[in-house]
Design a protein around this motif. Structure first.
Motif, PDB file in Angstrom:
ATOM      1  N   ARG A   1      18.504  10.374 -13.484  1.00 10.08           N
ATOM      2  CA  ARG A   1      19.153  11.643 -13.013  1.00 10.08           C
ATOM      3  C   ARG A   1      18.035  12.458 -12.118  1.00 10.08           C
ATOM      4  N   LYS A   2      16.943  12.696 -12.692  1.00  6.23           N
ATOM      5  CA  LYS A   2      16.066  13.569 -12.233  1.00  6.23           C
ATOM      6  C   LYS A   2      15.348  13.057 -11.199  1.00  6.23           C
ATOM      7  N   LEU A   3      15.629  11.775 -10.835  1.00  6.66           N
ATOM      8  CA  LEU A   3      14.777  11.321  -9.517  1.00  6.66           C
ATOM      9  C   LEU A   3      15.774  11.472  -8.295  1.00  6.66           C
ATOM     10  N   VAL A   4      17.000  12.075  -8.410  1.00  7.10           N
ATOM     11  CA  VAL A   4      17.834  12.568  -7.398  1.00  7.10           C
ATOM     12  C   VAL A   4      17.665  13.806  -7.010  1.00  7.10           C
ATOM     13  N   VAL A   5      16.970  14.257  -6.070  1.00  5.14           N
ATOM     14  CA  VAL A   5      16.615  15.418  -5.590  1.00  5.14           C
ATOM     15  C   VAL A   5      16.980  15.896  -4.191  1.00  5.14           C
ATOM     16  N   THR A   6      17.324  17.171  -4.126  1.00  6.74           N
ATOM     17  CA  THR A   6      17.756  17.699  -2.804  1.00  6.74           C
ATOM     18  C   THR A   6      16.572  18.419  -2.372  1.00  6.74           C
ATOM     19  N   VAL A   7      16.322  18.140  -1.134  1.00  4.07           N
ATOM     20  CA  VAL A   7      15.085  18.903  -0.427  1.00  4.07           C
ATOM     21  C   VAL A   7      15.554  19.469   0.913  1.00  4.07           C
TER      22      VAL A   7
ATOM     23  N   VAL B   1      20.206   9.007   7.612  1.00  2.00           N
ATOM     24  CA  VAL B   1      21.849   8.906   7.271  1.00  2.00           C
ATOM     25  C   VAL B   1      21.891   8.274   5.933  1.00  2.00           C
ATOM     26  N   PRO B   2      22.987   8.287   5.292  1.00  2.00           N
ATOM     27  CA  PRO B   2      22.904   7.857   4.070  1.00  2.00           C
ATOM     28  C   PRO B   2      22.743   6.395   3.766  1.00  2.00           C
TER      29      PRO B   2
ATOM     30  N   PRO C   1       3.765   9.588  -3.486  1.00  3.08           N
ATOM     31  CA  PRO C   1       4.450   8.862  -2.376  1.00  3.08           C
ATOM     32  C   PRO C   1       5.477   7.890  -2.973  1.00  3.08           C
ATOM     33  N   CYS C   2       6.645   7.953  -2.409  1.00  2.41           N
ATOM     34  CA  CYS C   2       7.481   6.661  -2.636  1.00  2.41           C
ATOM     35  C   CYS C   2       8.600   6.649  -1.671  1.00  2.41           C
ATOM     36  N   LEU C   3       9.169   5.256  -1.919  1.00  2.00           N
ATOM     37  CA  LEU C   3      10.438   5.135  -1.044  1.00  2.00           C
ATOM     38  C   LEU C   3      11.562   5.490  -1.473  1.00  2.00           C
ATOM     39  N   VAL C   4      12.373   6.567  -0.887  1.00  2.00           N
ATOM     40  CA  VAL C   4      13.396   6.887  -1.596  1.00  2.00           C
ATOM     41  C   VAL C   4      14.680   6.569  -0.608  1.00  2.00           C
ATOM     42  N   THR C   5      15.794   6.653  -1.001  1.00  2.00           N
ATOM     43  CA  THR C   5      17.100   6.396  -0.286  1.00  2.00           C
ATOM     44  C   THR C   5      17.875   7.666  -0.227  1.00  2.00           C
ATOM     45  N   VAL C   6      18.443   7.707   0.941  1.00  2.00           N
ATOM     46  CA  VAL C   6      19.021   8.950   1.456  1.00  2.00           C
ATOM     47  C   VAL C   6      20.314   8.832   0.694  1.00  2.00           C
TER      48      VAL C   6
ATOM     49  N   ASP D   1      22.638  12.022   0.738  1.00  2.00           N
ATOM     50  CA  ASP D   1      23.450  12.982   1.496  1.00  2.00           C
ATOM     51  C   ASP D   1      22.614  13.657   2.217  1.00  2.00           C
ATOM     52  N   VAL D   2      23.298  13.989   3.400  1.00  2.00           N
ATOM     53  CA  VAL D   2      22.660  14.900   4.387  1.00  2.00           C
ATOM     54  C   VAL D   2      23.664  16.176   5.093  1.00  2.00           C
ATOM     55  N   ASP D   3      22.871  17.262   4.910  1.00  2.00           N
ATOM     56  CA  ASP D   3      23.832  18.377   5.604  1.00  2.00           C
ATOM     57  C   ASP D   3      22.890  19.136   6.491  1.00  2.00           C
ATOM     58  N   GLU D   4      23.365  20.260   7.010  1.00  2.00           N
ATOM     59  CA  GLU D   4      22.438  21.148   7.960  1.00  2.00           C
ATOM     60  C   GLU D   4      21.315  21.378   7.418  1.00  2.00           C
ATOM     61  N   LYS D   5      21.133  21.959   6.147  1.00  2.00           N
ATOM     62  CA  LYS D   5      19.868  22.598   5.678  1.00  2.00           C
ATOM     63  C   LYS D   5      19.191  21.873   4.693  1.00  2.00           C
ATOM     64  N   SER D   6      19.610  20.663   4.024  1.00  2.00           N
ATOM     65  CA  SER D   6      18.962  19.758   3.109  1.00  2.00           C
ATOM     66  C   SER D   6      19.641  18.342   3.257  1.00  2.00           C
ATOM     67  N   ILE D   7      18.636  17.293   2.667  1.00  2.00           N
ATOM     68  CA  ILE D   7      18.830  16.057   2.423  1.00  2.00           C
ATOM     69  C   ILE D   7      18.577  15.654   0.734  1.00  2.00           C
ATOM     70  N   THR D   8      19.696  15.132   0.539  1.00  2.00           N
ATOM     71  CA  THR D   8      19.476  14.548  -0.955  1.00  2.00           C
ATOM     72  C   THR D   8      19.073  13.214  -1.074  1.00  2.00           C
ATOM     73  N   VAL D   9      18.141  12.849  -1.901  1.00  2.00           N
ATOM     74  CA  VAL D   9      17.362  11.700  -2.007  1.00  2.00           C
ATOM     75  C   VAL D   9      17.424  11.117  -3.279  1.00  2.00           C
ATOM     76  N   ASP D  10      17.087   9.656  -3.534  1.00  2.00           N
ATOM     77  CA  ASP D  10      17.303   9.078  -4.843  1.00  2.00           C
ATOM     78  C   ASP D  10      16.022   8.192  -4.784  1.00  2.00           C
ATOM     79  N   ALA D  11      14.908   8.663  -5.918  1.00  2.00           N
ATOM     80  CA  ALA D  11      13.842   8.019  -5.772  1.00  2.00           C
ATOM     81  C   ALA D  11      13.671   6.876  -6.971  1.00  2.00           C
ATOM     82  N   ASN D  12      14.838   6.621  -7.362  1.00  2.00           N
ATOM     83  CA  ASN D  12      15.016   5.380  -8.254  1.00  2.00           C
ATOM     84  C   ASN D  12      15.050   4.077  -7.487  1.00  2.00           C
ATOM     85  N   HIS D  13      14.715   3.084  -7.999  1.00  2.00           N
ATOM     86  CA  HIS D  13      14.807   1.653  -7.418  1.00  2.00           C
ATOM     87  C   HIS D  13      16.289   1.497  -7.327  1.00  2.00           C
ATOM     88  N   PRO D  14      16.611   0.940  -6.049  1.00  2.00           N
ATOM     89  CA  PRO D  14      17.943   0.636  -5.804  1.00  2.00           C
ATOM     90  C   PRO D  14      18.726   0.177  -6.914  1.00  2.00           C
TER      91      PRO D  14
END
Length: 145
Positions: free
Chosen positions: A74-80, A92-93, A105-110, A112-125
């Motif tokens: 869960r800690k690899l899901v972060v909002t930036v 886009v998600p 450096p890593c490949l993350v999955t988007v 969620d997206v909003d006006e001010k931030s983007i939530t990404v997941d750095a876990n392997h899919p």
């Protein structure tokens, strides 16, 4: 011909399946992969399952998350904040982005997206999933030398 032994070079076909039955990798539509046992080219559990098999035999290996793509953290899901990302397009998600997460450096999955931030997941899919591999020995290649 003798059954598969450590050090043999094999031609293999495989499928990789998620718990819901979805196949996400399948080598059968192309050429078989070439693998030398003991050369750390494949998961050691695959090697163990192949020892003693004959050409034409198929083996199924079920790997729990910690032996496959890892547990979901869960800690690899972060909002930036967007302003920290210097993006050249609107993400886009479901999209993959290259970002630095926790200093690496890593490949993350988007996620969620909003006006001010983007939530990404750095876990392997496939993190957190039990994966089933079906491996067929196509051939044992002659040893060189």
């Amino acid at each position: 011909m003798a059954p598969v032994q450590d050090g043999d070079t094999l031609l293999l076909h495989f499928t990789s399946t998620r718990p819901d039955g979805e196949i996400f990798e399948d080598s059968r539509s192309g050429e078989p992969i070439r693998v030398t046992l003991g050369a750390k080219q494949i998961n050691p559990l695959f090697e163990e399952a192949l020892i003693g098999r004959e050409p034409g035999e198929t083996v199924t290996v079920v790997l729990p998350p910690e032996k496959a793509y890892g547990k979901f953290h869960r800690k690899l899901v972060v909002t930036v904040k967007r302003k920290k990302l210097n993006l050249d397009h609107e993400p886009v998600p479901g999209e993959f982005l290259k970002l630095e997460v926790m200093g690496r450096p890593c490949l993350v999955t988007v996620v969620d997206v909003d006006e001010k931030s983007i939530t990404v997941d750095a876990n392997h899919p496939l993190a957190g999933e039990t994966i089933t591999y079906t491996i067929t020995v196509v051939a044992i290649l002659p040893r060189e030398g």
